[in-house]
Design a protein around this motif. Structure first.
Motif, PDB file in Angstrom:
ATOM      1  N   GLY A 188       0.828  -1.198   0.000  1.00  0.00           N
ATOM      2  CA  GLY A 188       0.000   0.000   0.000  1.00  0.00           C
ATOM      3  C   GLY A 188       0.856   1.238   0.000  1.00  0.00           C
ATOM      4  N   ILE A 189       0.233   2.327   0.324  1.00  0.00           N
ATOM      5  CA  ILE A 189       0.953   3.592   0.385  1.00  0.00           C
ATOM      6  C   ILE A 189       0.802   4.178   1.779  1.00  0.00           C
ATOM      7  CG2 ILE A 189       0.728   4.089  -2.070  1.00  0.00           C
ATOM      8  CD1 ILE A 189      -1.566   5.972  -1.402  1.00  0.00           C
ATOM      9  N   GLU A 191     -10.679  10.491   0.171  1.00  0.00           N
ATOM     10  CA  GLU A 191     -11.877   9.694  -0.110  1.00  0.00           C
ATOM     11  C   GLU A 191     -11.545   8.202  -0.141  1.00  0.00           C
ATOM     12  OE1 GLU A 191     -13.266  11.278  -3.816  1.00  0.00           O
ATOM     13  OE2 GLU A 191     -13.741  13.234  -2.928  1.00  0.00           O
ATOM     14  N   LEU A 192     -10.430   7.848  -0.758  1.00  0.00           N
ATOM     15  CA  LEU A 192     -10.001   6.450  -0.818  1.00  0.00           C
ATOM     16  C   LEU A 192      -9.727   5.915   0.577  1.00  0.00           C
ATOM     17  CD1 LEU A 192      -9.212   4.013  -2.559  1.00  0.00           C
ATOM     18  CD2 LEU A 192      -6.920   4.988  -2.735  1.00  0.00           C
ATOM     19  N   ASP A 193      -9.118   6.724   1.418  1.00  0.00           N
ATOM     20  CA  ASP A 193      -8.826   6.319   2.789  1.00  0.00           C
ATOM     21  C   ASP A 193     -10.113   6.002   3.550  1.00  0.00           C
ATOM     22  OD1 ASP A 193      -6.980   5.915   4.999  1.00  0.00           O
ATOM     23  OD2 ASP A 193      -7.744   7.805   5.818  1.00  0.00           O
ATOM     24  N   LEU A 196     -11.563   2.693   2.123  1.00  0.00           N
ATOM     25  CA  LEU A 196     -10.797   1.527   2.555  1.00  0.00           C
ATOM     26  C   LEU A 196     -11.001   1.229   4.045  1.00  0.00           C
ATOM     27  CD1 LEU A 196      -7.470   2.019   0.585  1.00  0.00           C
ATOM     28  CD2 LEU A 196      -9.255   0.313   0.157  1.00  0.00           C
ATOM     29  N   ALA A 197     -11.243   2.266   4.829  1.00  0.00           N
ATOM     30  CA  ALA A 197     -11.489   2.066   6.245  1.00  0.00           C
ATOM     31  C   ALA A 197     -12.827   1.361   6.469  1.00  0.00           C
ATOM     32  CB  ALA A 197     -11.471   3.395   6.988  1.00  0.00           C
TER      33      ALA A 197
END
Length: 98
Positions: free
Chosen positions: A5-6, A88-90, A93-94
């Motif tokens: 991941g990043i 938004e991706l974070d 994914l959460a």
């Protein structure tokens, strides 16, 4: 793979977006300050050569400043879009790590 991941510090990136926006605004507003320099130079010893050079520099500066402001706006917008997308991706994914 697990663990891939990043690692991005969103707070730091948001701070960077805010500071870059403020810098861009200051850079846009700096145009009026060059008039003050020309006025401060005046006409030493009754001659205008130095003031003419300052005015010449100011004319070139104003044109180049516009280009720099446009480029700063592009960088600012790209960085903001990146931060918004990562944020938004974070969140997504959460919700669902799978």
């Amino acid at each position: 793979m697990a663990g891939d991941g990043i690692d991005v510090d969103l707070d730091d990136l948001r701070t960077m977006v805010t500071r870059l926006g403020a810098f861009k605004t200051e850079f846009e507003e700096i145009g009026g300050d060059t008039d003050d320099v020309s006025d401060a130079v005046g006409r030493p010893a009754g001659r205008s050569e130095l003031r003419d050079k300052v005015d010449e520099f100011q004319s070139g500066w104003d044109g180049n400043r516009e280009v720099v402001v446009e480029d700063l706006e592009k960088v600012h917008q790209h960085l903001k879009d990146f931060v918004d997308t990562i944020g938004e991706l974070d969140v997504e994914l959460a919700k669902d790590p799978e």
